[in-house]
Write a protein that holds these residues in place. Structure first.
Motif, PDB file in Angstrom:
ATOM      1  N   LEU A  31       0.855  -1.185   0.000  1.00 28.21           N
ATOM      2  CA  LEU A  31       0.000   0.000   0.000  1.00 28.21           C
ATOM      3  C   LEU A  31       0.888   1.230   0.000  1.00 28.21           C
ATOM      4  O   LEU A  31       1.815   1.327   0.812  1.00 28.21           O
ATOM      5  CB  LEU A  31      -0.916  -0.015   1.220  1.00 28.21           C
ATOM      6  CG  LEU A  31      -1.966   1.098   1.362  1.00 28.21           C
ATOM      7  CD1 LEU A  31      -3.187   0.580   2.126  1.00 28.21           C
ATOM      8  CD2 LEU A  31      -1.403   2.313   2.090  1.00 28.21           C
ATOM      9  N   GLY A  32       0.618   2.165  -0.916  1.00 28.62           N
ATOM     10  CA  GLY A  32       1.410   3.386  -0.952  1.00 28.62           C
ATOM     11  C   GLY A  32       1.337   4.032  -2.316  1.00 28.62           C
ATOM     12  O   GLY A  32       0.699   3.506  -3.241  1.00 28.62           O
ATOM     13  N   PRO A  33       1.974   5.191  -2.498  1.00 25.87           N
ATOM     14  CA  PRO A  33       1.961   5.878  -3.785  1.00 25.87           C
ATOM     15  C   PRO A  33       2.490   4.975  -4.900  1.00 25.87           C
ATOM     16  O   PRO A  33       3.565   4.393  -4.789  1.00 25.87           O
ATOM     17  CB  PRO A  33       2.893   7.074  -3.551  1.00 25.87           C
ATOM     18  CG  PRO A  33       2.868   7.288  -2.069  1.00 25.87           C
ATOM     19  CD  PRO A  33       2.727   5.927  -1.468  1.00 25.87           C
ATOM     20  N   GLY A  34       1.713   4.842  -5.940  1.00 26.79           N
ATOM     21  CA  GLY A  34       2.127   4.030  -7.075  1.00 26.79           C
ATOM     22  C   GLY A  34       1.933   2.547  -6.888  1.00 26.79           C
ATOM     23  O   GLY A  34       2.263   1.764  -7.792  1.00 26.79           O
ATOM     24  N   LEU A  42      -3.307   7.199   3.340  1.00 24.23           N
ATOM     25  CA  LEU A  42      -3.785   6.844   4.671  1.00 24.23           C
ATOM     26  C   LEU A  42      -4.550   7.986   5.334  1.00 24.23           C
ATOM     27  O   LEU A  42      -5.513   7.753   6.063  1.00 24.23           O
ATOM     28  CB  LEU A  42      -2.610   6.435   5.557  1.00 24.23           C
ATOM     29  CG  LEU A  42      -2.006   5.050   5.315  1.00 24.23           C
ATOM     30  CD1 LEU A  42      -0.808   4.836   6.224  1.00 24.23           C
ATOM     31  CD2 LEU A  42      -3.036   3.957   5.542  1.00 24.23           C
ATOM     32  N   ARG A  43      -4.128   9.206   5.104  1.00 24.99           N
ATOM     33  CA  ARG A  43      -4.798  10.332   5.758  1.00 24.99           C
ATOM     34  C   ARG A  43      -6.241  10.481   5.309  1.00 24.99           C
ATOM     35  O   ARG A  43      -7.053  11.066   6.017  1.00 24.99           O
ATOM     36  CB  ARG A  43      -4.027  11.624   5.488  1.00 24.99           C
ATOM     37  CG  ARG A  43      -2.746  11.753   6.281  1.00 24.99           C
ATOM     38  CD  ARG A  43      -2.045  13.060   5.980  1.00 24.99           C
ATOM     39  NE  ARG A  43      -1.655  13.167   4.582  1.00 24.99           N
ATOM     40  CZ  ARG A  43      -1.163  14.267   4.026  1.00 24.99           C
ATOM     41  NH1 ARG A  43      -1.015  15.371   4.753  1.00 24.99           N
ATOM     42  NH2 ARG A  43      -0.800  14.278   2.759  1.00 24.99           N
ATOM     43  N   GLU A  44      -6.568   9.944   4.130  1.00 23.49           N
ATOM     44  CA  GLU A  44      -7.934  10.045   3.624  1.00 23.49           C
ATOM     45  C   GLU A  44      -8.812   8.904   4.111  1.00 23.49           C
ATOM     46  O   GLU A  44     -10.032   9.056   4.232  1.00 23.49           O
ATOM     47  CB  GLU A  44      -7.918  10.071   2.096  1.00 23.49           C
ATOM     48  CG  GLU A  44      -7.203  11.287   1.520  1.00 23.49           C
ATOM     49  CD  GLU A  44      -7.135  11.253   0.007  1.00 23.49           C
ATOM     50  OE1 GLU A  44      -7.662  10.291  -0.601  1.00 23.49           O
ATOM     51  OE2 GLU A  44      -6.540  12.183  -0.567  1.00 23.49           O
ATOM     52  N   ALA A  63       4.758   3.131   6.592  1.00 22.01           N
ATOM     53  CA  ALA A  63       4.542   4.443   5.985  1.00 22.01           C
ATOM     54  C   ALA A  63       4.811   5.548   6.995  1.00 22.01           C
ATOM     55  O   ALA A  63       4.452   5.446   8.166  1.00 22.01           O
ATOM     56  CB  ALA A  63       3.116   4.558   5.458  1.00 22.01           C
ATOM     57  N   GLY A  64       5.451   6.583   6.545  1.00 17.50           N
ATOM     58  CA  GLY A  64       5.674   7.774   7.361  1.00 17.50           C
ATOM     59  C   GLY A  64       5.315   8.995   6.542  1.00 17.50           C
ATOM     60  O   GLY A  64       5.263   8.939   5.305  1.00 17.50           O
ATOM     61  N   ALA A  65       5.057  10.088   7.211  1.00 19.42           N
ATOM     62  CA  ALA A  65       4.679  11.309   6.504  1.00 19.42           C
ATOM     63  C   ALA A  65       5.092  12.506   7.338  1.00 19.42           C
ATOM     64  O   ALA A  65       5.001  12.462   8.574  1.00 19.42           O
ATOM     65  CB  ALA A  65       3.176  11.355   6.234  1.00 19.42           C
ATOM     66  N   PRO A  66       5.555  13.590   6.693  1.00 21.73           N
ATOM     67  CA  PRO A  66       5.922  14.776   7.470  1.00 21.73           C
ATOM     68  C   PRO A  66       4.723  15.427   8.138  1.00 21.73           C
ATOM     69  O   PRO A  66       4.855  16.111   9.145  1.00 21.73           O
ATOM     70  CB  PRO A  66       6.547  15.705   6.411  1.00 21.73           C
ATOM     71  CG  PRO A  66       5.994  15.223   5.109  1.00 21.73           C
ATOM     72  CD  PRO A  66       5.793  13.757   5.252  1.00 21.73           C
ATOM     73  N   GLY A  72      -3.234   9.414   9.781  1.00 24.09           N
ATOM     74  CA  GLY A  72      -3.146   8.237   8.926  1.00 24.09           C
ATOM     75  C   GLY A  72      -3.121   6.956   9.723  1.00 24.09           C
ATOM     76  O   GLY A  72      -3.767   5.964   9.364  1.00 24.09           O
ATOM     77  N   ALA A  73      -2.370   6.940  10.831  1.00 23.87           N
ATOM     78  CA  ALA A  73      -2.318   5.750  11.677  1.00 23.87           C
ATOM     79  C   ALA A  73      -3.678   5.446  12.281  1.00 23.87           C
ATOM     80  O   ALA A  73      -4.075   4.275  12.390  1.00 23.87           O
ATOM     81  CB  ALA A  73      -1.272   5.934  12.772  1.00 23.87           C
ATOM     82  N   ALA A  74      -4.407   6.484  12.682  1.00 22.74           N
ATOM     83  CA  ALA A  74      -5.740   6.272  13.253  1.00 22.74           C
ATOM     84  C   ALA A  74      -6.677   5.644  12.223  1.00 22.74           C
ATOM     85  O   ALA A  74      -7.458   4.731  12.548  1.00 22.74           O
ATOM     86  CB  ALA A  74      -6.309   7.599  13.756  1.00 22.74           C
ATOM     87  N   HIS A  75      -6.607   6.107  10.976  1.00 27.42           N
ATOM     88  CA  HIS A  75      -7.428   5.507   9.923  1.00 27.42           C
ATOM     89  C   HIS A  75      -7.049   4.046   9.701  1.00 27.42           C
ATOM     90  O   HIS A  75      -7.921   3.184   9.527  1.00 27.42           O
ATOM     91  CB  HIS A  75      -7.262   6.286   8.619  1.00 27.42           C
ATOM     92  CG  HIS A  75      -7.950   7.607   8.587  1.00 27.42           C
ATOM     93  ND1 HIS A  75      -9.252   7.785   8.998  1.00 27.42           N
ATOM     94  CD2 HIS A  75      -7.524   8.837   8.179  1.00 27.42           C
ATOM     95  CE1 HIS A  75      -9.605   9.049   8.853  1.00 27.42           C
ATOM     96  NE2 HIS A  75      -8.567   9.709   8.356  1.00 27.42           N
TER      97      HIS A  75
END
Length: 254
Positions: A31-34, A42-44, A63-66, A72-75
Protein backbone atom coordinates in the motif's frame (compact mmCIF):
# COMPACT_ATOMS: atom_id res chain seq x y z
CA UNK A 1 -0.01 -18.90 3.95
CA UNK A 2 -0.40 -15.54 5.71
CA UNK A 3 -1.88 -12.47 4.01
CA UNK A 4 0.13 -9.39 4.98
CA UNK A 5 -0.47 -5.74 4.13
CA UNK A 6 2.59 -3.45 4.13
CA UNK A 7 1.95 0.28 4.26
CA UNK A 8 4.64 2.36 2.61
CA UNK A 9 5.23 -0.73 0.50
CA UNK A 10 6.87 1.22 -2.32
CA UNK A 11 9.31 3.07 -0.06
CA UNK A 12 12.93 2.53 0.96
CA UNK A 13 11.96 0.40 3.95
CA UNK A 14 8.61 -1.01 2.87
CA UNK A 15 9.78 -2.34 -0.49
CA UNK A 16 12.36 -4.78 0.94
CA UNK A 17 9.80 -5.89 3.56
CA UNK A 18 7.41 -6.76 0.72
CA UNK A 19 10.15 -8.54 -1.23
CA UNK A 20 11.31 -10.57 1.78
CA UNK A 21 7.80 -11.69 2.70
CA UNK A 22 6.93 -12.64 -0.87
CA UNK A 23 10.16 -14.61 -1.19
CA UNK A 24 9.07 -16.56 1.90
CA UNK A 25 5.80 -17.48 0.21
CA UNK A 26 3.36 -15.08 1.84
CA UNK A 27 0.60 -13.21 0.06
CA UNK A 28 1.61 -9.58 0.36
CA UNK A 29 -0.23 -6.38 -0.53
CA UNK A 30 1.81 -3.21 -0.87
CA UNK A 31 0.00 0.00 0.00
CA UNK A 32 1.41 3.39 -0.95
CA UNK A 33 1.96 5.88 -3.79
CA UNK A 34 2.13 4.03 -7.08
CA UNK A 35 1.21 0.69 -5.49
CA UNK A 36 -1.44 -0.89 -7.69
CA UNK A 37 -4.17 -1.66 -6.93
CA UNK A 38 -3.68 -0.15 -3.46
CA UNK A 39 -2.43 3.39 -4.09
CA UNK A 40 -4.21 4.57 -0.94
CA UNK A 41 -3.59 7.77 0.99
CA UNK A 42 -3.79 6.84 4.67
CA UNK A 43 -4.80 10.33 5.76
CA UNK A 44 -7.93 10.04 3.62
CA UNK A 45 -9.01 6.62 4.85
CA UNK A 46 -12.32 5.54 3.40
CA UNK A 47 -13.50 2.55 1.35
CA UNK A 48 -10.23 2.16 -0.57
CA UNK A 49 -8.33 1.62 2.67
CA UNK A 50 -10.97 -0.82 3.94
CA UNK A 51 -10.65 -2.79 0.70
CA UNK A 52 -6.86 -2.94 1.03
CA UNK A 53 -7.03 -4.19 4.62
CA UNK A 54 -9.91 -6.65 4.16
CA UNK A 55 -8.77 -10.24 4.57
CA UNK A 56 -5.30 -9.34 5.88
CA UNK A 57 -4.01 -11.35 8.82
CA UNK A 58 -1.19 -8.91 9.61
CA UNK A 59 -0.44 -5.26 8.84
CA UNK A 60 3.13 -3.93 8.81
CA UNK A 61 3.05 -0.15 9.12
CA UNK A 62 6.13 1.32 7.42
CA UNK A 63 4.54 4.44 5.99
CA UNK A 64 5.67 7.77 7.36
CA UNK A 65 4.68 11.31 6.50
CA UNK A 66 5.92 14.78 7.47
CA UNK A 67 2.31 15.75 8.16
CA UNK A 68 -0.78 13.82 9.17
CA UNK A 69 1.09 10.80 10.48
CA UNK A 70 -1.15 10.34 13.50
CA UNK A 71 -4.30 10.83 11.44
CA UNK A 72 -3.15 8.24 8.93
CA UNK A 73 -2.32 5.75 11.68
CA UNK A 74 -5.74 6.27 13.25
CA UNK A 75 -7.43 5.51 9.92
CA UNK A 76 -5.29 2.40 9.47
CA UNK A 77 -6.04 1.12 12.98
CA UNK A 78 -9.78 1.68 12.52
CA UNK A 79 -9.71 -0.22 9.22
CA UNK A 80 -7.70 -3.03 10.83
CA UNK A 81 -10.27 -3.34 13.62
CA UNK A 82 -13.12 -3.54 11.13
CA UNK A 83 -11.26 -6.21 9.15
CA UNK A 84 -10.39 -8.30 12.20
CA UNK A 85 -6.62 -8.03 11.69
CA UNK A 86 -4.80 -10.11 14.27
CA UNK A 87 -1.39 -8.42 14.32
CA UNK A 88 -0.22 -4.86 13.71
CA UNK A 89 3.55 -4.34 13.39
CA UNK A 90 4.91 -0.79 13.64
CA UNK A 91 8.41 0.41 12.85
CA UNK A 92 9.33 3.39 15.01
CA UNK A 93 12.48 5.34 15.76
CA UNK A 94 14.87 5.16 18.70
CA UNK A 95 14.31 8.29 20.74
CA UNK A 96 10.55 8.42 20.15
CA UNK A 97 9.07 10.37 23.02
CA UNK A 98 12.52 11.25 24.40
CA UNK A 99 13.89 13.65 21.78
CA UNK A 100 11.69 16.78 21.94
CA UNK A 101 11.50 17.18 18.17
CA UNK A 102 8.34 16.97 16.06
CA UNK A 103 8.97 13.70 14.18
CA UNK A 104 10.08 11.89 17.35
CA UNK A 105 7.07 13.12 19.31
CA UNK A 106 4.72 12.23 16.45
CA UNK A 107 6.15 8.73 16.22
CA UNK A 108 5.59 8.22 19.96
CA UNK A 109 1.99 9.35 19.49
CA UNK A 110 1.57 6.71 16.78
CA UNK A 111 3.07 4.11 19.12
CA UNK A 112 0.44 4.99 21.71
CA UNK A 113 -2.35 4.60 19.16
CA UNK A 114 -1.03 1.14 18.32
CA UNK A 115 -0.62 0.16 21.97
CA UNK A 116 -4.18 1.27 22.77
CA UNK A 117 -5.73 -0.12 19.59
CA UNK A 118 -7.08 -3.34 21.08
CA UNK A 119 -5.21 -5.26 18.36
CA UNK A 120 -2.30 -7.60 18.84
CA UNK A 121 0.75 -5.42 18.28
CA UNK A 122 4.50 -5.32 17.94
CA UNK A 123 6.68 -2.18 17.92
CA UNK A 124 10.29 -2.13 16.70
CA UNK A 125 12.35 1.03 17.19
CA UNK A 126 15.39 1.48 14.93
CA UNK A 127 18.09 4.11 14.68
CA UNK A 128 18.21 6.34 11.63
CA UNK A 129 18.94 4.59 8.34
CA UNK A 130 22.04 5.08 6.20
CA UNK A 131 20.06 6.76 3.43
CA UNK A 132 18.54 9.26 5.88
CA UNK A 133 21.99 10.40 6.99
CA UNK A 134 23.26 10.45 3.40
CA UNK A 135 20.39 12.78 2.46
CA UNK A 136 21.23 14.98 5.45
CA UNK A 137 24.87 15.22 4.36
CA UNK A 138 23.89 15.87 0.76
CA UNK A 139 21.98 18.95 1.84
CA UNK A 140 24.76 20.09 4.17
CA UNK A 141 27.38 19.70 1.42
CA UNK A 142 25.73 22.19 -0.96
CA UNK A 143 27.30 25.35 0.58
CA UNK A 144 31.08 25.87 0.47
CA UNK A 145 31.34 25.01 4.19
CA UNK A 146 29.62 21.98 5.69
CA UNK A 147 27.89 23.01 8.92
CA UNK A 148 27.27 20.26 11.47
CA UNK A 149 25.83 20.11 15.00
CA UNK A 150 28.67 19.89 17.52
CA UNK A 151 28.92 16.98 19.91
CA UNK A 152 26.36 14.76 18.17
CA UNK A 153 26.88 11.07 17.44
CA UNK A 154 24.93 8.86 15.06
CA UNK A 155 24.35 5.10 14.71
CA UNK A 156 23.15 4.54 11.14
CA UNK A 157 21.56 1.21 10.29
CA UNK A 158 20.96 -0.54 6.97
CA UNK A 159 17.31 -0.27 5.88
CA UNK A 160 17.36 -3.77 4.38
CA UNK A 161 18.43 -5.19 7.74
CA UNK A 162 15.55 -3.43 9.50
CA UNK A 163 13.25 -4.77 6.79
CA UNK A 164 14.46 -8.29 7.50
CA UNK A 165 13.69 -7.88 11.19
CA UNK A 166 10.22 -6.50 10.42
CA UNK A 167 9.47 -9.41 8.09
CA UNK A 168 10.43 -11.88 10.82
CA UNK A 169 8.25 -10.08 13.35
CA UNK A 170 5.33 -9.99 10.92
CA UNK A 171 5.10 -13.77 10.70
CA UNK A 172 5.40 -14.23 14.46
CA UNK A 173 2.95 -13.64 17.27
CA UNK A 174 2.34 -10.14 18.66
CA UNK A 175 5.29 -9.35 20.92
CA UNK A 176 4.66 -5.82 22.23
CA UNK A 177 7.73 -3.60 22.39
CA UNK A 178 10.72 -5.61 21.14
CA UNK A 179 14.40 -4.69 21.64
CA UNK A 180 15.62 -1.67 19.68
CA UNK A 181 17.71 -2.15 16.56
CA UNK A 182 20.80 -0.03 15.98
CA UNK A 183 23.57 0.12 13.42
CA UNK A 184 26.96 -1.49 14.09
CA UNK A 185 28.81 1.72 15.03
CA UNK A 186 28.16 4.81 17.14
CA UNK A 187 30.28 7.56 15.59
CA UNK A 188 30.67 11.34 15.71
CA UNK A 189 28.65 13.02 13.01
CA UNK A 190 31.88 14.61 11.70
CA UNK A 191 33.37 11.17 11.06
CA UNK A 192 30.33 10.10 9.05
CA UNK A 193 30.34 13.40 7.14
CA UNK A 194 33.97 12.88 6.11
CA UNK A 195 33.09 9.39 4.88
CA UNK A 196 30.27 10.86 2.81
CA UNK A 197 32.54 13.52 1.32
CA UNK A 198 35.18 10.93 0.39
CA UNK A 199 32.56 8.69 -1.21
CA UNK A 200 31.14 11.53 -3.32
CA UNK A 201 34.56 13.00 -4.17
CA UNK A 202 33.69 16.34 -2.59
CA UNK A 203 35.93 18.65 -0.63
CA UNK A 204 34.31 20.76 2.05
CA UNK A 205 35.71 22.13 5.31
CA UNK A 206 33.62 21.04 8.29
CA UNK A 207 32.42 23.53 10.88
CA UNK A 208 30.77 22.09 14.00
CA UNK A 209 28.52 24.51 15.85
CA UNK A 210 26.64 24.15 19.16
CA UNK A 211 22.91 24.69 18.77
CA UNK A 212 20.31 25.96 21.23
CA UNK A 213 17.26 24.11 22.44
CA UNK A 214 16.10 20.94 24.15
CA UNK A 215 16.04 18.91 20.93
CA UNK A 216 19.74 19.51 20.31
CA UNK A 217 20.49 18.60 23.92
CA UNK A 218 18.62 15.32 23.41
CA UNK A 219 20.74 14.49 20.37
CA UNK A 220 23.93 15.49 22.16
CA UNK A 221 23.01 13.22 25.07
CA UNK A 222 22.38 10.31 22.71
CA UNK A 223 18.67 9.84 23.26
CA UNK A 224 18.38 8.68 19.62
CA UNK A 225 21.04 5.97 19.96
CA UNK A 226 20.91 2.30 20.93
CA UNK A 227 24.54 1.34 21.70
CA UNK A 228 23.50 -1.80 23.57
CA UNK A 229 21.54 -2.99 20.52
CA UNK A 230 24.23 -2.45 17.89
CA UNK A 231 23.01 -5.50 15.97
CA UNK A 232 23.25 -4.11 12.45
CA UNK A 233 26.10 -5.40 10.30
CA UNK A 234 26.52 -3.08 7.34
CA UNK A 235 28.66 -0.04 8.08
CA UNK A 236 28.13 3.43 6.68
CA UNK A 237 31.25 3.05 4.49
CA UNK A 238 29.90 -0.19 3.05
CA UNK A 239 26.59 1.49 2.28
CA UNK A 240 28.39 4.41 0.61
CA UNK A 241 30.57 2.08 -1.48
CA UNK A 242 27.51 0.20 -2.71
CA UNK A 243 25.74 3.45 -3.59
CA UNK A 244 28.55 5.59 -5.01
CA UNK A 245 31.25 3.12 -5.96
CA UNK A 246 34.59 2.15 -4.37
CA UNK A 247 36.02 5.64 -3.84
CA UNK A 248 36.56 5.42 -0.10
CA UNK A 249 40.16 5.20 1.05
CA UNK A 250 41.16 2.15 3.05
CA UNK A 251 40.55 2.74 6.75
CA UNK A 252 38.65 5.49 8.51
CA UNK A 253 40.03 8.96 9.04
CA UNK A 254 38.10 10.05 12.11
Amino acid sequence: MTTILVTGGTGTLGRPVVERLRADGHEVRALGPGARPHAVELREGGPALDAAVAGADTVVHCAGAPRGEEEGAAHLIAAARRAGVGHLVLVSVVGAGRVPLGPYQSRRAVERLVEESGLGWTVLRATRAHDVLASFFERRARPPVMLLPAGVREQPVEAAEVAGRLAALAVGAPAGRVPDMGGPEVRPVESLARAYLRATARHRPLLSLPLPGRAYRGFREGEHLAPRQAVGRRTFEEYLTARFGPRIETGRQD
